[in-house]
Design a protein around this motif. Sequence first.
Motif, PDB file in Angstrom:
ATOM      1  N   UNK A 130      40.464  28.325 -29.582  1.00  0.00           N
ATOM      2  CA  UNK A 130      40.272  29.392 -28.421  1.00  0.00           C
ATOM      3  C   UNK A 130      39.094  30.133 -28.509  1.00  0.00           C
ATOM      4  N   UNK A 131      38.852  31.258 -27.674  1.00  0.00           N
ATOM      5  CA  UNK A 131      37.943  32.334 -27.822  1.00  0.00           C
ATOM      6  C   UNK A 131      36.569  31.799 -28.176  1.00  0.00           C
ATOM      7  N   UNK A 132      35.846  32.405 -28.729  1.00  0.00           N
ATOM      8  CA  UNK A 132      34.453  32.238 -28.945  1.00  0.00           C
ATOM      9  C   UNK A 132      34.353  30.816 -29.530  1.00  0.00           C
ATOM     10  N   UNK A 133      35.093  30.426 -30.318  1.00  0.00           N
ATOM     11  CA  UNK A 133      35.265  29.320 -31.231  1.00  0.00           C
ATOM     12  C   UNK A 133      35.041  28.243 -30.072  1.00  0.00           C
ATOM     13  N   UNK A 134      35.835  28.223 -29.117  1.00  0.00           N
ATOM     14  CA  UNK A 134      35.890  27.209 -28.045  1.00  0.00           C
ATOM     15  C   UNK A 134      34.582  27.469 -27.241  1.00  0.00           C
ATOM     16  N   UNK A 135      33.886  28.542 -27.163  1.00  0.00           N
ATOM     17  CA  UNK A 135      32.968  28.982 -26.494  1.00  0.00           C
ATOM     18  C   UNK A 135      31.578  28.177 -27.165  1.00  0.00           C
ATOM     19  N   UNK A 136      31.786  28.070 -28.465  1.00  0.00           N
ATOM     20  CA  UNK A 136      30.510  27.146 -29.089  1.00  0.00           C
ATOM     21  C   UNK A 136      30.544  25.791 -28.688  1.00  0.00           C
ATOM     22  N   UNK A 137      31.571  25.269 -28.149  1.00  0.00           N
ATOM     23  CA  UNK A 137      31.579  23.929 -27.796  1.00  0.00           C
ATOM     24  C   UNK A 137      30.679  23.913 -26.352  1.00  0.00           C
ATOM     25  N   UNK A 138      31.239  24.806 -25.593  1.00  0.00           N
ATOM     26  CA  UNK A 138      30.756  24.848 -24.174  1.00  0.00           C
ATOM     27  C   UNK A 138      29.453  25.231 -24.155  1.00  0.00           C
ATOM     28  N   UNK A 139      28.857  26.282 -24.858  1.00  0.00           N
ATOM     29  CA  UNK A 139      27.379  26.501 -24.713  1.00  0.00           C
ATOM     30  C   UNK A 139      26.522  25.123 -25.252  1.00  0.00           C
ATOM     31  N   UNK A 140      27.294  24.601 -26.310  1.00  0.00           N
ATOM     32  CA  UNK A 140      26.301  23.318 -26.801  1.00  0.00           C
ATOM     33  C   UNK A 140      26.311  22.196 -25.944  1.00  0.00           C
ATOM     34  N   UNK A 141      27.518  22.178 -25.054  1.00  0.00           N
ATOM     35  CA  UNK A 141      27.384  20.821 -24.076  1.00  0.00           C
ATOM     36  C   UNK A 141      26.638  21.378 -23.031  1.00  0.00           C
ATOM     37  N   UNK A 142      26.536  22.406 -22.872  1.00  0.00           N
ATOM     38  CA  UNK A 142      25.596  22.903 -21.598  1.00  0.00           C
ATOM     39  C   UNK A 142      24.183  22.759 -22.079  1.00  0.00           C
TER      40      UNK A 142
ATOM     41  N   UNK B 213      21.542  14.703 -22.543  1.00  0.00           N
ATOM     42  CA  UNK B 213      22.371  13.785 -23.429  1.00  0.00           C
ATOM     43  C   UNK B 213      23.432  13.037 -22.614  1.00  0.00           C
ATOM     44  N   UNK B 214      24.164  12.152 -23.184  1.00  0.00           N
ATOM     45  CA  UNK B 214      24.992  11.473 -22.578  1.00  0.00           C
ATOM     46  C   UNK B 214      26.294  12.094 -22.930  1.00  0.00           C
TER      47      UNK B 214
ATOM     48  N   UNK C 291      22.414  10.596 -16.310  1.00  0.00           N
ATOM     49  CA  UNK C 291      23.639  11.149 -15.571  1.00  0.00           C
ATOM     50  C   UNK C 291      23.663  12.581 -15.444  1.00  0.00           C
ATOM     51  N   UNK C 292      24.207  13.171 -14.316  1.00  0.00           N
ATOM     52  CA  UNK C 292      24.199  14.402 -14.109  1.00  0.00           C
ATOM     53  C   UNK C 292      25.696  15.140 -14.455  1.00  0.00           C
ATOM     54  N   UNK C 293      25.801  15.836 -15.534  1.00  0.00           N
ATOM     55  CA  UNK C 293      26.750  16.298 -16.259  1.00  0.00           C
ATOM     56  C   UNK C 293      27.028  17.728 -15.899  1.00  0.00           C
ATOM     57  N   UNK C 294      28.151  18.040 -15.375  1.00  0.00           N
ATOM     58  CA  UNK C 294      28.553  19.361 -15.344  1.00  0.00           C
ATOM     59  C   UNK C 294      29.455  19.794 -16.610  1.00  0.00           C
ATOM     60  N   UNK C 295      29.380  21.220 -16.834  1.00  0.00           N
ATOM     61  CA  UNK C 295      30.301  21.624 -18.008  1.00  0.00           C
ATOM     62  C   UNK C 295      31.176  22.683 -17.346  1.00  0.00           C
ATOM     63  N   UNK C 296      32.444  22.297 -17.575  1.00  0.00           N
ATOM     64  CA  UNK C 296      33.575  23.348 -17.042  1.00  0.00           C
ATOM     65  C   UNK C 296      34.206  23.872 -18.353  1.00  0.00           C
TER      66      UNK C 296
END
Length: 283
Positions: free
Chosen positions: A118-130, A137-138, A1-6
Amino acid sequence: MRIAVVTDSTAYLTDEQCEKYSIYRLPLSIAMGNETIEETKMDSTSFFEKVKTMDGLPTSSQPAIGQASLLFNELSKKYDAVISIHLSSELSGTFNTIASLSKIYEGLAIYPYDSGISCSAQGYFVLEAARMAREDASVEEIFQKFEKMQQTLRAYFVVDDLNHLVRGGRLSNGSAIIGSLLKIKPILHFEDKKITVFEKIRTKKKALKRIEQLLSEDVEKGYPIVATIIHANVEQEAIEWMKTLKKHHPAIRYELSYFGPVIGTHLGEGALGLTWMEDQTKI
């Protein structure tokens, strides 16, 4: 599956990070007088300078549902699914808007995630998802990783003026009254996705020392840590704090970030924060 991160603009990722990891952003906006500006089009220094000339505080607004739909339309041409990671639903309606859209949108599976922060803490999840999406990964595996990350995520911050949070409706008025009377510098954190007072400290210097102590307690647990110092237009103060932290805990991977216009509206200039968690790059 091709997953985009937003994600939205309050993760305060750099343009370089978004380009490198193929991360897509939905910008929140700031209303300053008669002018409304997308957050990604205003740097925080210019924002705080402009705030000084205003009679009232700016207001923030979430991305329009039409704007989100346009982005998802484009993503549907290349991806099968989207993981859309947003700031706490107690701070903004952005997550709820995306969650509502995900129920009616056709042609692309949308999985919204409320980071609760929010802020960088939120960014941790974004970067790991990407990173995980790149490794095929699914969606389920990525959300399971999010749950694990939440277990070690910490975020504490100190503001110069509690009234910004009160006027914006992000902190109880009682806390601000206590702060004004006693001239304290309370340590704030997120609890149940809301900004609350963690501890009441007499001075900013002592508040930062207490945050350092909290970091030390997690360092002693033995797992690798990434820590981000976040500032509201006081970069030099943030850099000096980072130097101090490095002396005490040189093994930590440190990053520097900022409170942008949307979050800066509520925290005010001069705020300093520290967020950390188990370093996913070293697992």
